[in-house]
Enzyme design. Sequence first.
Site, PDB file in Angstrom:
ATOM      1  CD  GLU A   1      -2.049  -5.821   5.133  1.00 62.55           C
ATOM      2  OE1 GLU A   1      -2.059  -4.628   5.501  1.00 62.55           O
ATOM      3  OE2 GLU A   1      -2.061  -6.156   3.927  1.00 62.55           O
TER       4      GLU A   1
ATOM      5  CB  CYS B   1      -1.009  -0.024   1.136  1.00 64.63           C
ATOM      6  SG  CYS B   1      -2.381   1.131   0.868  1.00 64.63           S
TER       7      CYS B   1
ATOM      8  CG  HIS C   1      -4.198  -2.673   3.250  1.00 62.00           C
ATOM      9  ND1 HIS C   1      -3.019  -2.597   3.963  1.00 62.00           N
ATOM     10  CD2 HIS C   1      -4.514  -1.398   2.912  1.00 62.00           C
ATOM     11  CE1 HIS C   1      -2.643  -1.333   4.072  1.00 62.00           C
ATOM     12  NE2 HIS C   1      -3.530  -0.583   3.443  1.00 62.00           N
TER      13      HIS C   1
END
Length: 309
Positions: A237, A142, A235
Amino acid sequence: MPIRVQDELPAVNFLRNENVFVMTTTRATTQEIRPLKVLILNLMPKKIETENQFLRLLSNSPLQVDIQLLRIDARESRNTPAEHLNNFYCNFDEICDQNFDGLIVTGAPLGLVEFNDVAYWPQIKQVLEWAKDHVTSTLFVCWAVQAALNILYGIPKQTRAEKISGVYEHHILHPHALLTRGFDDSFLAPHSRYADFPAGLIRDYTDLEILAETEEGDAYLFASKDKRIAFVTGHPEYDANTLASEYFRDVEAGLNPEIPHNYFPQNDPQNKPRATWRSHGNLLFANWLNYYVYQITPYDLRHMNPTLE
């Protein structure tokens, strides 16, 4: 992990033409194995939450990974106890003479801040320059993607008028690329950013290969041909509730945020969101660890000269 076959098996060339990773008996019997050393530069305010998210993905691999957490912002944290930082994080000068198999640079909530106004911008540049000689493969996430494109390629900061937030569909461009090995033709992943990553800009001003795009034509996943650097603009994660937490935080702050796209069931923030990107995130990090780190890193990290052969 690679499959191991006899050197002369005809399938070796056939599979390699499809970019399937095949390890010959000769290489398998001479390959030495040790734990991978991965450094995580955690730039997120809620460091413990971010640690949990990345470590969950890194643990989903048969490879043993030794994690070192790094901080470069010496200011007192408002979101993470000082005791935690002192116990589990190192400073750059403590590891600058070491080599690492992998480096992950996380995102940061700095989308509307000019690079030179970032308190630790000089340290970011220092770490990225250091990584060229001390890290086999670096993964930027990001905001770190935007920072790296500026530092490594001189690309100015690209900012959207409105924040992009939600879960978006993507499609792969190279079905046989190692980093997208096993991906569905289209997949979902979360985004939460002001940064803009037009695919055309990446193609025009870098030699990076775009591996996956959003449906709107933004670059999502791209990498260098030598596998030394990889970038993911979203993102993967994130936990199921991370976007919700950000949304309600902004509501309470009076920012009148848009409801995250394709996230809450029936587009109703009162409904509990479901993670629809978990398998993608696990596969992405497993591929990076295997193909971009493990397969090219030297056994003896004192001799940092990553190669595929």
